[in-house]
Design an enzyme around this catalytic site. Structure first.
Site, PDB file in Angstrom:
ATOM      1  N   SER A 160       0.869  -1.074   0.159  1.00 52.10           N
ATOM      2  CA  SER A 160       0.025  -0.114   0.064  1.00 52.10           C
ATOM      3  C   SER A 160       0.827   1.005   0.114  1.00 52.10           C
ATOM      4  CB  SER A 160      -0.834   0.079   1.204  1.00 52.10           C
ATOM      5  OG  SER A 160      -1.432   1.173   1.273  1.00 52.10           O
ATOM      6  N   TYR A 173      -2.288  -1.513  10.153  1.00 46.18           N
ATOM      7  CA  TYR A 173      -2.346  -1.466   8.646  1.00 46.18           C
ATOM      8  C   TYR A 173      -1.094  -1.071   8.363  1.00 46.18           C
ATOM      9  CZ  TYR A 173      -3.887  -1.024   4.039  1.00 46.18           C
ATOM     10  OH  TYR A 173      -4.055  -1.104   2.438  1.00 46.18           O
ATOM     11  N   LYS A 177       1.694  -3.445   6.252  1.00 45.42           N
ATOM     12  CA  LYS A 177       1.907  -3.126   5.055  1.00 45.42           C
ATOM     13  C   LYS A 177       3.417  -2.801   4.751  1.00 45.42           C
ATOM     14  CE  LYS A 177      -1.833  -4.127   3.296  1.00 45.42           C
ATOM     15  NZ  LYS A 177      -1.858  -5.229   2.334  1.00 45.42           N
TER      16      LYS A 177
HETATM   17  N1  LIG Z   1      -8.795  -0.303  -1.269  1.00 43.40           N
HETATM   18  C1  LIG Z   1      -7.809   0.505  -0.943  1.00 43.40           C
HETATM   19  O1  LIG Z   1      -7.930   1.724  -1.370  1.00 43.40           O
HETATM   20  C2  LIG Z   1      -6.543   0.153  -1.079  1.00 43.40           C
HETATM   21  C3  LIG Z   1      -5.304   0.693  -0.727  1.00 43.40           C
HETATM   22  C4  LIG Z   1      -4.046   0.005  -0.630  1.00 43.40           C
HETATM   23  C5  LIG Z   1      -3.919  -1.293  -0.291  1.00 43.40           C
HETATM   24  N2  LIG Z   1      -5.003  -1.868  -0.490  1.00 43.40           N
HETATM   25  C6  LIG Z   1      -4.693  -3.417  -0.399  1.00 43.40           C
HETATM   26  O2  LIG Z   1      -5.541  -4.084  -1.322  1.00 43.40           O
HETATM   27  C7  LIG Z   1      -5.945  -5.434  -0.687  1.00 43.40           C
HETATM   28  C8  LIG Z   1      -7.328  -5.771  -1.062  1.00 43.40           C
HETATM   29  O3  LIG Z   1      -7.958  -4.970  -0.368  1.00 43.40           O
HETATM   30  P1  LIG Z   1      -9.432  -4.191  -0.975  1.00 43.40           P
HETATM   31  O4  LIG Z   1      -9.492  -2.722  -0.549  1.00 43.40           O
HETATM   32  O5  LIG Z   1     -10.112  -5.038  -2.210  1.00 43.40           O
HETATM   33  O6  LIG Z   1     -10.256  -4.844   0.406  1.00 43.40           O
HETATM   34  P2  LIG Z   1     -11.655  -5.753   0.482  1.00 43.40           P
HETATM   35  O7  LIG Z   1     -11.948  -5.572   1.940  1.00 43.40           O
HETATM   36  O8  LIG Z   1     -12.678  -5.046  -0.599  1.00 43.40           O
HETATM   37  O9  LIG Z   1     -11.163  -7.187   0.051  1.00 43.40           O
HETATM   38  C9  LIG Z   1     -10.155  -8.013   0.679  1.00 43.40           C
HETATM   39  C10 LIG Z   1     -10.600  -9.356   0.670  1.00 43.40           C
HETATM   40  O10 LIG Z   1      -9.724 -10.021   1.340  1.00 43.40           O
HETATM   41  C11 LIG Z   1     -10.306 -11.175   1.918  1.00 43.40           C
HETATM   42  N3  LIG Z   1      -9.889 -11.765   3.038  1.00 43.40           N
HETATM   43  C12 LIG Z   1      -9.824 -11.156   4.315  1.00 43.40           C
HETATM   44  N4  LIG Z   1      -9.425 -12.019   5.200  1.00 43.40           N
HETATM   45  C13 LIG Z   1      -8.924 -13.224   4.657  1.00 43.40           C
HETATM   46  C14 LIG Z   1      -8.418 -14.230   4.914  1.00 43.40           C
HETATM   47  N5  LIG Z   1      -8.080 -14.704   6.208  1.00 43.40           N
HETATM   48  N6  LIG Z   1      -8.218 -15.307   4.032  1.00 43.40           N
HETATM   49  C15 LIG Z   1      -8.501 -14.957   2.715  1.00 43.40           C
HETATM   50  N7  LIG Z   1      -8.940 -13.814   2.212  1.00 43.40           N
HETATM   51  C16 LIG Z   1      -9.414 -12.872   3.131  1.00 43.40           C
HETATM   52  C17 LIG Z   1     -11.814 -10.560   2.138  1.00 43.40           C
HETATM   53  O11 LIG Z   1     -12.730 -11.667   2.208  1.00 43.40           O
HETATM   54  C18 LIG Z   1     -12.259  -9.783   0.877  1.00 43.40           C
HETATM   55  O12 LIG Z   1     -12.550 -10.561  -0.167  1.00 43.40           O
HETATM   56  C19 LIG Z   1      -5.555  -5.468   0.716  1.00 43.40           C
HETATM   57  O13 LIG Z   1      -4.445  -6.153   0.791  1.00 43.40           O
HETATM   58  C20 LIG Z   1      -5.357  -4.034   0.913  1.00 43.40           C
HETATM   59  O14 LIG Z   1      -4.712  -3.768   2.233  1.00 43.40           O
HETATM   60  C21 LIG Z   1      -6.279  -1.360  -0.553  1.00 43.40           C
END
Ligand SMILES: NC(=O)c1ccc[n+]([C@@H]2O[C@H](COP(=O)([O-])OP(=O)(O)OC[C@H]3O[C@@H](n4cnc5c(N)ncnc54)[C@H](O)[C@@H]3O)[C@@H](O)[C@H]2O)c1
Length: 292
Positions: A160, A173, A177
């Site tokens: 991230s 977080y 990260k």
């Molecule tokens: N959305 C953003 O702006 C953003 C920014 C930076 C980084 N990220 C990173 O992107 C990745 C995805 O995030 P997102 O925003 O799509 O979130 P989200 O909550 O929409 O999706 C996360 C997914 O991970 C799954 N998950 C959670 N715990 C789990 C486990 N123990 N085993 C298997 N699956 C599991 C959830 O069921 C979900 O489907 C994450 O690593 C997050 O830190 C997101």
């Protein structure tokens, strides 16, 4: 300049990603929502075979049905990334159905908000186990298989902007990260030492539309500041964040270019990097660069 994995740096677009990845198999964790679902849809559109996995089995089945209806070859495997045996079972299914994974995307992750000293021990534990442990479990299951096969392969770890620029009210977080960045860099050195044909990439998403912020700040007992900050981040993602599909396109294009640093939104990362580096070199105190 030729990047590890053989691709020319700076030369590509989606057409190159399609050319490179079509017919190859991608395992994507956390694939049933947000960024992971965007990765799965884009990989399917590139002609990849897919092993999407997620702890949310119903949502995963719905996604797999959608992708299969669109003509993709899909083998969904529900798994909790914190469980090494479950992740190993995903690898076994990828071997059985498709002869192995060419790409692993370690995407599953959670966010937790609150003052670091108020966040419950279980929440700290979950963030460490999912964000860091889940990534390590993916590497432990898939890298040995990739090394054995000896064919070209890709590991894509999702960190991230917060993995380079720490923020208040989300210490688990930021910490996890940062850890993903560090472990990915270690992996890169190790695979280079072994001369493995495995390209390593780390993704630093900025703001992308998903439910992650709302889920994080909705925790019972969180401080009002954390609620407010979570709501602000959610609003920012909804109003000006990338869609998961556009995010995925940028990520696959950069991975196809052979990049280690996959930065889909440089405008959200770069302005903070130099001041942070200067602060460290000048041994200056961290100061919050914005108001909450
Ligand atoms: N959305 C953003 O702006 C953003 C920014 C930076 C980084 N990220 C990173 O992107 C990745 C995805 O995030 P997102 O925003 O799509 O979130 P989200 O909550 O929409 O999706 C996360 C997914 O991970 C799954 N998950 C959670 N715990 C789990 C486990 N123990 N085993 C298997 N699956 C599991 C959830 O069921 C979900 O489907 C994450 O690593 C997050 O830190 C997101």
């Amino acid at each position: 300049m030729t990047a590890p994995g053989g691709a020319e740096q700076g030369s590509t677009g989606t057409a190159d990603a399609r050319h490179l990845f079509r017919g190859r198999t991608a395992v994507i964790t956390g694939a049933s929502s947000g960024i992971g679902a965007g990765f799965a849809r884009h990989a399917a559109a590139l002609g990849m075979r897919l092993v999407p996995t997620d702890v949310a089995a119903d949502r995963l089945a719905a996604l797999a049905e959608e992708l299969a209806a669109g003509g993709a070859e899909v083998e969904p495997v529900p798994a909790d990334v914190t469980d090494p045996a479950a992740v190993e079972a995903v690898a076994v299914r990828a071997d059985e159905r498709f002869g192995g994974a060419d790409m692993l995307v370690n995407n599953a992750g959670i966010m937790a908000m609150g003052y670091s000293w108020e966040i419950p021990a279980e929440t700290w534990d979950a963030a460490l186990r999912i964000n860091v442990g889940g990534t390590a479990n993916g590497l432990r299951a898939f890298v040995p298989r990739m090394l054995d096969r000896g064919t070209r392969a890709w590991i894509v770890d999702v960190s991230s902007v917060g993995g380079l620029l720490p923020a208040p009210l989300m210490a688990p977080y930021s910490a996890t990260k940062f850890a993903v960045l560090a472990l990915t860099e270690s992996l890169k050195y190790e695979l280079d030492m072994r001369g493995a044909p495995i390209q390593v990439s780390v993704v630093t998403p900025g703001s992308v539309k998903s439910d992650i912020f709302r889920a994080a700040s909705g925790a019972a007992g969180a401080a009002p500041e954390a609620e407010r900050f979570g709501a602000l981040l959610h609003e920012r993602a909804e109003n000006s964040g990338l869609t998961a599909e556009e995010h995925a396109r940028r990520v696959f294009d950069q991975v196809a270019e052979g990049r280690y640093w996959v930065v889909p939104q440089p405008e959200q990362l770069d302005p903070g990097l130099q001041p942070r580096t200067d602060m460290i070199l000048e041994r200056a105190e961290p100061r919050l660069p914005f108001e909450i």
